[in-house]
Motif scaffolding. Sequence first.
Motif, PDB file in Angstrom:
ATOM      1  N   TYR A  35       1.558   7.420   2.634  1.00 14.52           N
ATOM      2  CA  TYR A  35       1.710   6.649   1.396  1.00 14.52           C
ATOM      3  C   TYR A  35       2.336   5.289   1.697  1.00 14.52           C
ATOM      4  CZ  TYR A  35       2.397   6.034  -3.652  1.00 14.52           C
ATOM      5  OH  TYR A  35       2.331   5.578  -4.952  1.00 14.52           O
ATOM      6  N   GLU A  36       3.328   5.296   2.552  1.00  9.05           N
ATOM      7  CA  GLU A  36       4.031   4.060   2.875  1.00  9.05           C
ATOM      8  C   GLU A  36       3.159   3.087   3.645  1.00  9.05           C
ATOM      9  OE1 GLU A  36       8.565   2.913   4.164  1.00  9.05           O
ATOM     10  OE2 GLU A  36       7.621   4.620   5.161  1.00  9.05           O
ATOM     11  N   ALA A  37       2.161   3.593   4.360  1.00  7.65           N
ATOM     12  CA  ALA A  37       1.270   2.730   5.146  1.00  7.65           C
ATOM     13  C   ALA A  37       0.485   1.772   4.249  1.00  7.65           C
ATOM     14  CB  ALA A  37       0.311   3.580   5.970  1.00  7.65           C
ATOM     15  N   GLU A  38       0.260   2.162   3.003  1.00  2.06           N
ATOM     16  CA  GLU A  38      -0.422   1.294   2.034  1.00  2.06           C
ATOM     17  C   GLU A  38       0.426   1.185   0.773  1.00  2.06           C
ATOM     18  OE1 GLU A  38      -4.162   3.553   1.793  1.00  2.06           O
ATOM     19  OE2 GLU A  38      -5.110   1.824   2.745  1.00  2.06           O
ATOM     20  N   LEU A  39       1.711   0.976   0.968  1.00  2.00           N
ATOM     21  CA  LEU A  39       2.676   1.082  -0.112  1.00  2.00           C
ATOM     22  C   LEU A  39       2.396   0.133  -1.275  1.00  2.00           C
ATOM     23  CD1 LEU A  39       5.193   2.496  -1.108  1.00  2.00           C
ATOM     24  CD2 LEU A  39       6.579   0.747   0.023  1.00  2.00           C
ATOM     25  N   GLU A  40       2.212  -1.140  -0.980  1.00  7.31           N
ATOM     26  CA  GLU A  40       2.022  -2.115  -2.051  1.00  7.31           C
ATOM     27  C   GLU A  40       0.805  -1.780  -2.907  1.00  7.31           C
ATOM     28  OE1 GLU A  40       1.523  -6.967  -2.655  1.00  7.31           O
ATOM     29  OE2 GLU A  40       2.103  -6.143  -0.699  1.00  7.31           O
ATOM     30  N   LYS A  41      -0.281  -1.417  -2.239  1.00  6.46           N
ATOM     31  CA  LYS A  41      -1.516  -1.075  -2.939  1.00  6.46           C
ATOM     32  C   LYS A  41      -1.343   0.182  -3.798  1.00  6.46           C
ATOM     33  CE  LYS A  41      -6.259   0.428  -1.933  1.00  6.46           C
ATOM     34  NZ  LYS A  41      -7.242   0.696  -0.840  1.00  6.46           N
ATOM     35  N   ARG A  42      -0.702   1.184  -3.235  1.00  6.17           N
ATOM     36  CA  ARG A  42      -0.525   2.451  -3.938  1.00  6.17           C
ATOM     37  C   ARG A  42       0.440   2.317  -5.114  1.00  6.17           C
ATOM     38  NH1 ARG A  42      -2.573   6.928  -1.203  1.00  6.17           N
ATOM     39  NH2 ARG A  42      -3.125   6.599   0.992  1.00  6.17           N
ATOM     40  N   LEU A  43       1.522   1.567  -4.929  1.00  5.18           N
ATOM     41  CA  LEU A  43       2.478   1.390  -6.015  1.00  5.18           C
ATOM     42  C   LEU A  43       1.877   0.566  -7.153  1.00  5.18           C
ATOM     43  CD1 LEU A  43       5.916   0.803  -4.232  1.00  5.18           C
ATOM     44  CD2 LEU A  43       5.014   2.899  -5.251  1.00  5.18           C
ATOM     45  N   TYR A  44       1.070  -0.417  -6.802  1.00 13.66           N
ATOM     46  CA  TYR A  44       0.390  -1.213  -7.830  1.00 13.66           C
ATOM     47  C   TYR A  44      -0.524  -0.319  -8.666  1.00 13.66           C
ATOM     48  CZ  TYR A  44      -2.596  -4.541 -10.216  1.00 13.66           C
ATOM     49  OH  TYR A  44      -3.277  -5.233 -11.190  1.00 13.66           O
ATOM     50  N   LYS A  45      -1.211   0.594  -7.981  1.00 10.35           N
ATOM     51  CA  LYS A  45      -2.156   1.492  -8.653  1.00 10.35           C
ATOM     52  C   LYS A  45      -1.458   2.367  -9.692  1.00 10.35           C
ATOM     53  CE  LYS A  45      -5.068   5.491  -7.604  1.00 10.35           C
ATOM     54  NZ  LYS A  45      -5.549   6.384  -6.512  1.00 10.35           N
ATOM     55  N   VAL A  46      -0.363   3.003  -9.307  1.00  2.87           N
ATOM     56  CA  VAL A  46       0.311   3.896 -10.252  1.00  2.87           C
ATOM     57  C   VAL A  46       1.002   3.104 -11.346  1.00  2.87           C
ATOM     58  CG1 VAL A  46       2.455   4.069  -8.886  1.00  2.87           C
ATOM     59  CG2 VAL A  46       1.829   5.907 -10.463  1.00  2.87           C
TER      60      VAL A  46
END
Length: 291
Positions: A35-46
């Motif tokens: 999850y942390e490897a694509e943190l910015e993208k994943r956090l933006y999504k949620v």
Amino acid sequence: MRTYDIPKEKFTEAFEKVKANKGSYGVDGVTVKHYEAELEKRLYKVWNRMSSGSYFPKAVRKVEIPKADGKKRTLGIPTIEDRVAQTVVRDMIEERLEAIFSSNSYGYRRGKSQHMAVEEARRNCWQYDYVLDLDIKGFFDNINHELMMKAVEYHIEEKWIKQSIERWLKSPYEGEAARSKGTPQGGVISPILANLYLHYALDKWLEREYPKVKFERYADDMILHCKTAEEAEELKEAIEKRLSECELELNQEKSQISYCQDEKRRKRYPKSEFHIFRIYVQRARGENTGK
């Protein structure tokens, strides 16, 4: 299109807490590291989905943990993304709910601990001869969703928070139908929801109907202090009825009345073992538990 104004930074803060907790992966197999490897993208999504009202949690992964009695406790492990979302909500509602919770509630609360509950139990055991030790049968699995949401609606204004909580309550175990009752042990949001449910089911009710009764509650385990065996029996019966009104059931095997025997109290009365507080209350009486 974003319908709700939710600060982005809360999701970053939430992820750091999820990461620090070192929990396992959910049904999607995504670990904290992944999850942390694509943190910015994943956090933006949620964040974007919660802000637009289009956020729906995934199913929870079922994990069975062996118990001391040979039985198993079922845990529901949400995905990392859902744990981040739940942490955001928990952090936003915790302070307002803390303001209404009873001082006799010790489980899953900031500034409270089992040790504090034990110390209070120790003091009360010296003043009261009998202890009513209560355990609720399958509490987390049997929380009534309608009653739960009634309490949530009363204290929470934000539509997106109420919407998210209702969806988490219904989120099923992987491969199963949507949940009609209960909230999975293992979810970030479950402890605070459990405390809110029991605040109305027991704490507030006891303080209103039995204001002189001293008690300590740690999650779904509770001990109450009584002057006489008759008082304890009557209280147990009343609580059993109250729990039934709240769609809950007393665990008869684990719910017992015990006499606080010590050097000054030697009345002949069946002594039974306490459940979660057993060892600690024995110590309060001055007994040698060998631990």
